[in-house]
Enzyme design. Structure first.
Site, short mmCIF file in Angstrom:
data_model
loop_
_atom_site.label_atom_id
_atom_site.label_comp_id
_atom_site.label_asym_id
_atom_site.label_seq_id
_atom_site.Cartn_x
_atom_site.Cartn_y
_atom_site.Cartn_z
N LYS A 1 64.01 59.26 64.66
CA LYS A 1 64.80 60.04 65.75
C LYS A 1 63.95 61.31 66.33
CE LYS A 1 69.62 58.44 64.83
NZ LYS A 1 70.85 58.56 64.46
N ARG B 1 69.96 54.24 56.92
CA ARG B 1 69.82 53.33 58.14
C ARG B 1 68.37 53.47 58.72
NH1 ARG B 1 70.34 53.34 63.54
NH2 ARG B 1 71.64 51.68 64.42
C1 7PM Z 1 68.96 55.23 71.34
C2 7PM Z 1 69.44 56.11 70.79
C3 7PM Z 1 68.97 53.79 70.74
C4 7PM Z 1 69.86 56.20 69.38
C5 7PM Z 1 69.50 54.10 69.24
C6 7PM Z 1 69.97 54.91 68.93
C7 7PM Z 1 73.30 55.78 64.10
C8 7PM Z 1 74.16 54.73 64.12
C9 7PM Z 1 72.36 54.46 65.76
C10 7PM Z 1 73.43 56.74 63.01
C11 7PM Z 1 75.06 55.50 62.23
C12 7PM Z 1 69.26 55.09 66.43
C13 7PM Z 1 70.48 55.25 67.49
N1 7PM Z 1 72.17 55.52 65.14
N2 7PM Z 1 75.06 54.59 63.27
N3 7PM Z 1 73.69 54.09 65.15
N4 7PM Z 1 74.19 56.54 62.15
N5 7PM Z 1 75.99 55.26 61.32
O1 7PM Z 1 68.39 55.61 66.34
O2 7PM Z 1 72.79 57.54 62.83
O3 7PM Z 1 69.12 53.88 66.16
S1 7PM Z 1 71.84 54.18 67.12
#
Ligand code: 7PM
Length: 276
Positions: A221, A255
């Protein structure tokens, strides 16, 4: 402590790694690769082999500015993959969605956990989650994905995220989802500045009393990118450091996109944490 994920058990007594499987055409680090169930299964098999305890399938990009996805589009992306993975793998499959229709259909084809970045606030989502009998992950998100990174403000981010999650846990319990099937997640990067994210990580241990476990997603991130000044392809070491801190602070599920490396880092962290 174990979560019953549609008959497959997720053991929370040891660090659990949740492997990310994006089935979106535009996701920021590995988008577009796993839209086909065959490709998705190959990737999921590798993550399972590398030690993932659960695979998270997501069909809605929550990237700031990403186009909104219709129900039909999300169903078309997610269902074939969830069904295929559920049949082929012995580990549970979670579905990353906020839409009640997607939750219901994913549960019908075997999904083992509902992971909702909007904490079951969409109309109908709570009812579907209750009926599904599946464990749920409730995440904190400030605002809406399209605009959430436009100067988010808190007077006390840790206290406000805690209060939100505590309220959502209460609402879920009142609706019939017992605390022992609820996970909470402070939502790193979802409507938070770097400073907010760091405070949440520093004080993550405060969230452990809320539910059956804390789940965190920090992998690749922007908070890592901001600290290291690196693009998304060069954030592994920083992501591992954050994963170790989260585990040390009491998180149960991490995750991540990088399963093998994360399993190894958490193995060392857990051993040190368990020592007398
Ligand atoms: C674009 C921006 C694509 C952000 C994907 C993301 C989380 C999640 C995501 C989290 C939980 C990513 C995110 N992030 N579910 N889904 N916790 N529970 O970086 O931090 O994968 S999507």
């Amino acid at each position: 402590m174990q979560l019953n994920c549609a008959g497959k058990m997720l053991d929370l007594n040891q660090p659990a790694v949740m492997g990310v499987l994006n089935v979106t055409p535009d996701s920021f680090s590995d988008g577009g690769c796993y839209l086909q169930p065959d490709a998705a299964l190959r990737r999921a098999e590798i993550m399972a082999e590398e030690g993932a305890a659960i695979i998270d399938v997501g069909g809605e990009s929550t990237r700031p500015g990403a186009p909104l996805v219709t129900v039909q589009e999300e169903l078309d992306r997610v269902l074939p993959v969830v069904e295929r993975l559920t049949q082929a793998l012995s580990i549970p499959i979670s579905v990353d969605t906020s839409k009640p229709e997607v939750m219901r259909e994913a549960a019908r084809v075997g999904a083992g956990l509902i992971n909702d970045v909007r904490a079951l606030q969409a109309p109908g989502a709570l009812d579907v989650a209750v009926t599904s009998d599946l464990p749920v992950c409730l995440m904190h998100l400030r605002g809406e994905p399209a605009t959430m990174q436009q100067a988010p403000r808190y007077s006390d981010a840790v206290a406000e995220v805690y209060a939100f999650l505590a309220e959502r846990v209460q609402v879920c319990e009142a609706a019939g989802i017992s605390r022992d099937r609820i996970l909470v997640d402070p939502g790193f990067g979802f409507g938070k500045t770097l400073e907010h994210n760091l405070r949440l990580l520093r004080h993550l241990n405060r969230f452990t009393d809320l539910a059956a476990g804390v789940l965190v997603g920090i992998s690749r991130k922007s908070m890592i990118g901001l600290l290291l000044n690196t693009p998304v392809t060069e954030r592994l070491s920083g992501s591992l450091a954050a994963a170790v801190i989260a585990l040390w602070q009491g998180a149960k599920i991490i995750r991540t996109h990088d399963v093998r490396e994360t399993v190894q880092a958490l193995c060392v962290c857990a051993a040190a944490r368990a020592a007398e």
